[in-house]
Design a protein around this motif. Sequence first.
Motif, PDB file in Angstrom:
ATOM      1  N   GLU A 101       0.753  -1.065  -0.055  1.00 35.38           N
ATOM      2  CA  GLU A 101      -0.016   0.159  -0.068  1.00 35.38           C
ATOM      3  C   GLU A 101       0.815   1.462  -0.199  1.00 35.38           C
ATOM      4  O   GLU A 101       2.029   1.238   0.622  1.00 35.38           O
ATOM      5  CB  GLU A 101      -0.859  -0.048   1.152  1.00 35.38           C
ATOM      6  CG  GLU A 101      -1.893  -1.108   1.331  1.00 35.38           C
ATOM      7  CD  GLU A 101      -2.651  -1.335   2.487  1.00 35.38           C
ATOM      8  OE1 GLU A 101      -3.425  -2.126   2.550  1.00 35.38           O
ATOM      9  OE2 GLU A 101      -2.257  -0.647   3.512  1.00 35.38           O
ATOM     10  N   SER A 102       0.428   2.380  -0.650  1.00 34.60           N
ATOM     11  CA  SER A 102       0.998   3.552  -0.480  1.00 34.60           C
ATOM     12  C   SER A 102       0.712   4.320   0.846  1.00 34.60           C
ATOM     13  O   SER A 102      -0.242   3.798   1.597  1.00 34.60           O
ATOM     14  CB  SER A 102       0.509   4.526  -1.600  1.00 34.60           C
ATOM     15  OG  SER A 102      -1.019   4.918  -1.371  1.00 34.60           O
ATOM     16  N   ARG A 103       1.526   5.308   1.083  1.00 33.65           N
ATOM     17  CA  ARG A 103       1.218   5.735   2.526  1.00 33.65           C
ATOM     18  C   ARG A 103      -0.190   6.556   2.407  1.00 33.65           C
ATOM     19  O   ARG A 103      -0.969   6.372   3.514  1.00 33.65           O
ATOM     20  CB  ARG A 103       2.364   6.962   2.733  1.00 33.65           C
ATOM     21  CG  ARG A 103       3.666   6.371   3.080  1.00 33.65           C
ATOM     22  CD  ARG A 103       4.718   7.431   3.081  1.00 33.65           C
ATOM     23  NE  ARG A 103       4.247   8.129   4.255  1.00 33.65           N
ATOM     24  CZ  ARG A 103       4.759   8.191   5.673  1.00 33.65           C
ATOM     25  NH1 ARG A 103       5.250   7.084   5.863  1.00 33.65           N
ATOM     26  NH2 ARG A 103       4.264   9.024   6.563  1.00 33.65           N
ATOM     27  N   ALA A 104      -0.530   6.976   1.394  1.00 32.26           N
ATOM     28  CA  ALA A 104      -2.061   7.515   1.244  1.00 32.26           C
ATOM     29  C   ALA A 104      -2.979   6.845   1.419  1.00 32.26           C
ATOM     30  O   ALA A 104      -4.236   7.063   1.789  1.00 32.26           O
ATOM     31  CB  ALA A 104      -1.983   8.284  -0.030  1.00 32.26           C
ATOM     32  N   LEU A 105      -2.823   5.393   1.062  1.00 29.74           N
ATOM     33  CA  LEU A 105      -3.743   4.402   1.451  1.00 29.74           C
ATOM     34  C   LEU A 105      -3.580   3.410   2.548  1.00 29.74           C
ATOM     35  O   LEU A 105      -4.130   2.236   2.329  1.00 29.74           O
ATOM     36  CB  LEU A 105      -4.300   3.807  -0.025  1.00 29.74           C
ATOM     37  CG  LEU A 105      -4.889   4.990  -0.920  1.00 29.74           C
ATOM     38  CD1 LEU A 105      -5.145   4.153  -2.688  1.00 29.74           C
ATOM     39  CD2 LEU A 105      -6.142   5.192  -0.318  1.00 29.74           C
ATOM     40  N   ASN A 106      -2.592   3.585   3.188  1.00 28.46           N
ATOM     41  CA  ASN A 106      -2.303   2.560   4.117  1.00 28.46           C
ATOM     42  C   ASN A 106      -3.489   2.131   5.036  1.00 28.46           C
ATOM     43  O   ASN A 106      -3.744   2.915   5.966  1.00 28.46           O
ATOM     44  CB  ASN A 106      -1.028   2.920   5.022  1.00 28.46           C
ATOM     45  CG  ASN A 106      -0.710   1.870   6.340  1.00 28.46           C
ATOM     46  OD1 ASN A 106      -0.601   2.474   7.340  1.00 28.46           O
ATOM     47  ND2 ASN A 106      -0.852   0.765   5.819  1.00 28.46           N
TER      48      ASN A 106
END
Length: 450
Positions: A62-67
């Motif tokens: 996951e990206s940090r924005a969608l963790n």
Amino acid sequence: MQRDLGPAPTPHAAAPEGAAAAWHDGPALHTLGNGVRVVALATPHLQTAGVSVFVRVGSAHESRALNGIGHVLEHMAFKGTRERDAHRVNLDAERLGAEVNAHTDKDHTAYHMRGLGEHAPRFVAMLADIVRHATFPADELAREREVLLQEVAEVEDDPVTVAYQLFDHACWATHPAAQPVIGQRRVIERCTREQLIDHVHQHYTGANIVVAAAGAIDPVEVQRAAVAAFGDVPRGAPNELPAAAYAGGTRVKRMDVGRQMHLVMGYPIAGRGDADEAADVAAAVLGDGMSSPLLAELREKRGLVYHAACNADRFEFGGQLAIEASFAPEHLDTVLGQITRLMHALAERVDAVDLERARNQVIVRLLRADERVTQRLEDAALDLFALRRVRSVAERLAQVRAVSNEQVRAAFQRMLDAGPSVAVTGSVGRGASRHVDEVLAQRLPRRVPA
């Protein structure tokens, strides 16, 4: 032993006569044309069976924005499909006496059913409906946010869990592996139905799915059900993870939830794709059981802790040896010093009796896992993701038995050369991070590799 089932049977083809009786000698593997892998481990003496669908996507993807979106999705997958509402999803399983569950981890997500062996093909179809056709109703998403936020609150109030999260950050720094599986509050509060649907389309693809069944099953029937349920999933691309570069360092967080201090301290080890059973044995040498050096020193000899443990976790992207202990704050220096001393001592010498104990503890753990259907399924799926094959328990036992004293000592030295990662939570005073670093710096120096 592994055997391919051969060409996929047509949905109503009859199983070869006597086929079901022969599967107990090893896993039956088959790869569908779209990349979905099917593994069947028949155990004729059981009456029940487990079926799981594993997807090669977790918090480390996951990206940090969608963790945290994967964890939200895992919850929401049970809240209704194209044909069934949330109540029907649960009722259909429970009418068969079956349990249905799921979990999310750093490198995978899994959906499980456990019930009578004769129902295994139906479990495949029911799980496929959940995994492939969840609709994520808006009203259900609004309710489930509150449940998830309560789960986050429980984690935030638990100093041991927080210590493990900080330990991950210390080990892997900016690599996505450092992100918590449970995710971020902001993602739980704001993620949309459209983002969940996009996550499924992007990651729940044939190249990233393993359908696994074990217990009182007919492998041919399981494969037939998998063809019908997953045969038209888009192939997609494998969700391979880059290796996580080890960072090391100290993380500290004060938590006013009690009078104890909670420590997680550890070192890097090889990932699941590397044959390095020496690290698993090393963890058992150090801290598995009351007679281990860790427990003998911290609890039995010094009375510093009630509980301490050491475990080895190996993922696709890397691994950790983690030492856990809780104690009164005034004992921090002594606990850090003794753990460091034990690590250096074991890099120099491992007693034969400790090696014997550790090998046998790992062997028994492997055999117990092989006797648990759900664990067998997970081990098989993660092997397929990391190794592209399923190791037999006999192979794994042979590897553990072959671990030598020198290999264990070398494993400890590699960890010492990498340096520790330390996380401390609970009753922590000001300047604790600097103090931990100073205490560790005062201990035995690391040996410079030749």
